[in-house]
Design an enzyme around this catalytic site. Structure first.
Site, PDB file in Angstrom:
ATOM      1  N   ARG A   1      -2.430  -1.746  -3.775  1.00 47.52           N
ATOM      2  CA  ARG A   1      -3.639  -1.193  -3.334  1.00 47.52           C
ATOM      3  C   ARG A   1      -3.657  -0.094  -4.228  1.00 47.52           C
ATOM      4  O   ARG A   1      -2.579   1.120  -4.694  1.00 47.52           O
ATOM      5  CB  ARG A   1      -3.539  -0.768  -1.825  1.00 47.52           C
ATOM      6  CG  ARG A   1      -4.732   0.151  -1.764  1.00 47.52           C
ATOM      7  CD  ARG A   1      -4.563   0.695  -1.022  1.00 47.52           C
ATOM      8  NE  ARG A   1      -5.973   1.275  -0.520  1.00 47.52           N
ATOM      9  CZ  ARG A   1      -6.038   2.518   0.665  1.00 47.52           C
ATOM     10  NH1 ARG A   1      -4.818   2.655   1.306  1.00 47.52           N
ATOM     11  NH2 ARG A   1      -7.282   3.087  -0.013  1.00 47.52           N
TER      12      ARG A   1
ATOM     13  N   GLU B   1      -7.301  -5.769   4.695  1.00 53.07           N
ATOM     14  CA  GLU B   1      -7.404  -5.315   2.747  1.00 53.07           C
ATOM     15  C   GLU B   1      -6.061  -6.650   2.810  1.00 53.07           C
ATOM     16  O   GLU B   1      -5.742  -7.023   1.046  1.00 53.07           O
ATOM     17  CB  GLU B   1      -6.506  -3.684   3.026  1.00 53.07           C
ATOM     18  CG  GLU B   1      -8.449  -3.031   3.620  1.00 53.07           C
ATOM     19  CD  GLU B   1      -7.730  -1.679   3.920  1.00 53.07           C
ATOM     20  OE1 GLU B   1      -7.447  -0.935   4.935  1.00 53.07           O
ATOM     21  OE2 GLU B   1      -8.832  -0.910   2.198  1.00 53.07           O
TER      22      GLU B   1
ATOM     23  N   HIS C   1     -12.913   1.990  -0.475  1.00 53.65           N
ATOM     24  CA  HIS C   1     -12.272   0.993   0.952  1.00 53.65           C
ATOM     25  C   HIS C   1     -13.006   0.308   0.420  1.00 53.65           C
ATOM     26  O   HIS C   1     -13.228  -0.629   0.961  1.00 53.65           O
ATOM     27  CB  HIS C   1     -13.007   1.386   2.305  1.00 53.65           C
ATOM     28  CG  HIS C   1     -12.653   2.825   2.989  1.00 53.65           C
ATOM     29  ND1 HIS C   1     -13.807   4.193   3.550  1.00 53.65           N
ATOM     30  CD2 HIS C   1     -11.232   3.360   2.906  1.00 53.65           C
ATOM     31  CE1 HIS C   1     -11.859   4.349   4.268  1.00 53.65           C
ATOM     32  NE2 HIS C   1     -10.725   4.043   3.527  1.00 53.65           N
TER      33      HIS C   1
ATOM     34  N   ARG D   1     -12.142  15.288   7.277  1.00 55.90           N
ATOM     35  CA  ARG D   1     -12.738  15.536   5.717  1.00 55.90           C
ATOM     36  C   ARG D   1     -14.151  15.580   6.122  1.00 55.90           C
ATOM     37  O   ARG D   1     -14.329  15.241   6.976  1.00 55.90           O
ATOM     38  CB  ARG D   1     -12.658  14.430   5.241  1.00 55.90           C
ATOM     39  CG  ARG D   1     -10.785  13.769   4.185  1.00 55.90           C
ATOM     40  CD  ARG D   1     -10.894  13.091   3.477  1.00 55.90           C
ATOM     41  NE  ARG D   1     -10.375  11.357   4.109  1.00 55.90           N
ATOM     42  CZ  ARG D   1      -9.723  10.559   3.553  1.00 55.90           C
ATOM     43  NH1 ARG D   1     -10.424  10.112   2.464  1.00 55.90           N
ATOM     44  NH2 ARG D   1      -8.708   9.888   3.636  1.00 55.90           N
TER      45      ARG D   1
ATOM     46  N   ASN E   1       0.638  -1.282   0.369  1.00 55.40           N
ATOM     47  CA  ASN E   1      -0.328   0.209  -0.104  1.00 55.40           C
ATOM     48  C   ASN E   1       0.818   1.522  -0.154  1.00 55.40           C
ATOM     49  O   ASN E   1       1.484   1.774   1.141  1.00 55.40           O
ATOM     50  CB  ASN E   1      -0.413   0.303   1.547  1.00 55.40           C
ATOM     51  CG  ASN E   1      -2.220   1.278   1.382  1.00 55.40           C
ATOM     52  OD1 ASN E   1      -1.951   2.485   0.042  1.00 55.40           O
ATOM     53  ND2 ASN E   1      -2.902   1.284   2.198  1.00 55.40           N
TER      54      ASN E   1
ATOM     55  N   ASP F   1      -8.117  13.093  16.232  1.00 58.24           N
ATOM     56  CA  ASP F   1      -8.127  11.724  16.741  1.00 58.24           C
ATOM     57  C   ASP F   1      -9.242  11.009  17.495  1.00 58.24           C
ATOM     58  O   ASP F   1      -9.606  12.083  18.623  1.00 58.24           O
ATOM     59  CB  ASP F   1      -6.835  11.526  17.387  1.00 58.24           C
ATOM     60  CG  ASP F   1      -6.648   9.507  17.740  1.00 58.24           C
ATOM     61  OD1 ASP F   1      -7.506   9.231  18.244  1.00 58.24           O
ATOM     62  OD2 ASP F   1      -5.322   9.181  17.611  1.00 58.24           O
TER      63      ASP F   1
HETATM   64  P1  ADP Z   1      -7.186   4.784   8.232  1.00 63.37           P
HETATM   65  O1  ADP Z   1      -6.614   3.795   7.348  1.00 63.37           O
HETATM   66  O2  ADP Z   1      -7.998   5.940   7.722  1.00 63.37           O
HETATM   67  O3  ADP Z   1      -5.503   5.866   8.349  1.00 63.37           O
HETATM   68  P2  ADP Z   1      -7.617   3.792  10.621  1.00 63.37           P
HETATM   69  O4  ADP Z   1      -8.201   2.344  10.575  1.00 63.37           O
HETATM   70  O5  ADP Z   1      -5.674   2.777  10.707  1.00 63.37           O
HETATM   71  O6  ADP Z   1      -6.888   4.516   9.595  1.00 63.37           O
HETATM   72  O7  ADP Z   1      -7.882   3.722  12.115  1.00 63.37           O
HETATM   73  C1  ADP Z   1      -7.159   5.411  12.182  1.00 63.37           C
HETATM   74  C2  ADP Z   1      -7.938   5.743  13.445  1.00 63.37           C
HETATM   75  O8  ADP Z   1      -8.459   5.062  14.365  1.00 63.37           O
HETATM   76  C3  ADP Z   1      -7.448   6.638  14.118  1.00 63.37           C
HETATM   77  O9  ADP Z   1      -8.683   8.245  13.714  1.00 63.37           O
HETATM   78  C4  ADP Z   1      -7.710   7.120  16.086  1.00 63.37           C
HETATM   79  O10 ADP Z   1      -8.874   7.613  16.446  1.00 63.37           O
HETATM   80  C5  ADP Z   1      -8.905   6.169  15.744  1.00 63.37           C
HETATM   81  N1  ADP Z   1      -8.826   4.732  16.731  1.00 63.37           N
HETATM   82  C6  ADP Z   1      -7.950   3.516  16.812  1.00 63.37           C
HETATM   83  N2  ADP Z   1      -8.430   3.293  18.046  1.00 63.37           N
HETATM   84  C7  ADP Z   1      -9.122   3.982  19.123  1.00 63.37           C
HETATM   85  C8  ADP Z   1     -10.034   3.269  20.213  1.00 63.37           C
HETATM   86  N3  ADP Z   1      -9.543   2.702  21.544  1.00 63.37           N
HETATM   87  N4  ADP Z   1     -10.556   4.146  20.028  1.00 63.37           N
HETATM   88  C9  ADP Z   1     -11.762   5.393  19.689  1.00 63.37           C
HETATM   89  N5  ADP Z   1     -10.936   5.687  18.255  1.00 63.37           N
HETATM   90  C10 ADP Z   1     -10.124   4.975  17.853  1.00 63.37           C
END
Ligand code: ADP
Length: 398
Positions: A90, A382, A179, A240, A8, A282
């Site tokens: 990907r 994925e 996705h 976003r 990826n 986050d």
């Molecule tokens: P991407 O692949 O789009 O970068 P991910 O699927 O890895 O995203 O998800 C990342 C997001 O998941 C982060 O923005 C984070 O805020 C959220 N995240 C991870 N763990 C937790 C948790 N325990 N509680 C709430 N949000 C979480």
């Protein structure tokens, strides 16, 4: 044993997993971050919990991939490069050209380049990753796995915007979604867990990560999805905006004196949870302070509202739903978010199993036994889907 690399490639990062196929065993995985930005971080996890990490400048993807391959040899993860018989990549935008994964030819690469207009941040990086791996591993089969491919089954009533039709025929102005590989994976797993063929189910899959999308799956196919022409549309995301009235964008541009590029950068990078909370993108940070910070609470409430709204739309469009599936960073890890969402859906027969919702780890049903609509938490994978598609392409080529 044959090994397959799932790749990826982003604009400044490259994530990879090396799997033994067809056994589907992960033998190494890692990431190169900050490519071209100085102090690049290169990490590989392998073997029995071993970790290799270096911080050094990696100027471009080619250098990064050379270092990655060399590290695989040095760490004795592979004995020689001929063991890597396939590389799956990907690719974010596949337009209407690709409704399934394909072996990469010159013609395919040229199309991926041309589709960069639909995913300017992603497709050029994906194409670069493909070219470098083809150069360094010329004997491995190279397969492109498109994020949009799964959604090519949407009917035109769902993928067309109510715009003059010629914009569709001239420019491909329509919904493509994203996705797809993740939605496809968790939908298949949910069907397995329900013990029913996917074609007999109506599912709503919720990929809630930093980027987030929701898909309605009917007759085993993507029927509708929340992302649009680009991955900016749909629900509220980390940075976003999701759906916004387009006239408002011009109004803000005019008043703030913003160029198109500046406005797009705000919609992509400064909106969503970050924009509303003025605090953090986050979800964890927002949940931590929601009791005392009203902006954090508002951002969470808007996020939940948009998710619930899309679920409602999709139940209506499909004429019902058998199960909801939570996946990705927030969907897999956030106990309170899943509860906030499911607590609003009691009206169509969903009941949360609090005990299961509190459990960590693997795939789990989070609805009660008497819930008429089921809910699951299913970690996405994925990379496994990519490796499986490479395997299928290898078998077809033989
Ligand atoms: P991407 O692949 O789009 O970068 P991910 O699927 O890895 O995203 O998800 C990342 C997001 O998941 C982060 O923005 C984070 O805020 C959220 N995240 C991870 N763990 C937790 C948790 N325990 N509680 C709430 N949000 C979480």
């Amino acid at each position: 044993m044959a090994k397959t690399m799932a790749v990826n490639a982003g604009s400044s990062s490259l994530k990879f997993q090396l799997l033994e196929m067809p056994a589907e065993t992960v033998i190494a995985k890692g990431v190169i971050e900050r490519i071209g930005l100085g102090d690049s971080i290169f990490t590989i996890k392998y073997g029995d919990g071993e970790k290799y990490e270096v911080v050094e400048d990696i100027d471009n993807h080619e250098q990064g991939i050379e270092k990655l391959l060399q590290a695989l040899l040095d760490l004795e993860i592979v004995a020689n490069f001929d063991e890597i018989t396939g590389v799956g990549h990907r690719v974010v935008a596949g337009g209407e050209w690709f409704n399934h994964s394909v072996v990469v030819t010159e013609e395919v690469l040229e199309k991926i380049d041309r589709l960069a207009a639909y995913a300017p941040l992603h497709n050029p990086a994906n194409a670069m990753g493909i070219r470098v791996f083809q150069k360094l591993l010329p004997n491995a089969i190279s397969v492109a796995v498109f994020d949009t491919a799964f959604h090519q089954t949407m009917p035109n009533v769902n993928y067309l915007y109510s715009l003059p039709y010629q914009y569709y025929t001239r420019y491909g102005a329509r919904k493509y979604g994203a996705h797809g590989t993740s939605h496809r994976y968790v939908a298949n797993r949910a069907a397995d867990l329900l013990g029913k063929p996917l074609v007999d189910l109506k599912l709503i899959t919720l990929h809630l990560g930093a980027g987030a999308s929701i898909t309605a799956i009917k007759d085993g196919k993507s029927f509708d999805t929340s992302m649009g022409f680009t991955p900016l549309a749909g629900i509220t995301m980390a940075t976003r905006s999701g759906d916004v009235d387009p006239s408002l964008i011009y109004y803000i541009q005019e008043h703030e004196n913003l160029s198109n590029d500046e406005m797009l950068a705000i919609l992509n990078g400064k909106s969503g949870l970050l924009g509303v909370s003025t605090l953090s993108a986050d979800m964890r940070d927002l949940l931590d302070v929601q009791e005392t910070n009203e902006h954090a609470k508002l951002a969470i409430d808007i996020f939940v509202n948009r998710v619930v709204k899309y679920i409602g739309q999709y139940v209506a469009e499909m004429g019902g739903v058998d199960a909801l599936v939570f996946t990705a960073g927030i969907g897999e890890n956030s106990v309170p978010l899943r509860k906030m969402i499911l607590d609003k859906l009691g009206y169509f027969g969903i009941k949360l199993n609090e005990e299961n919702n509190n459990k960590r780890g693997n795939e789990i049903e989070i609805s009660t036994a008497d819930s008429t609509v089921k809910a699951f938490m299913i970690p996405t994978n994925e990379e496994l889907m990519i490796a499986r598609d490479v395997e299928a392409a290898k078998n077809e080529n033989n």
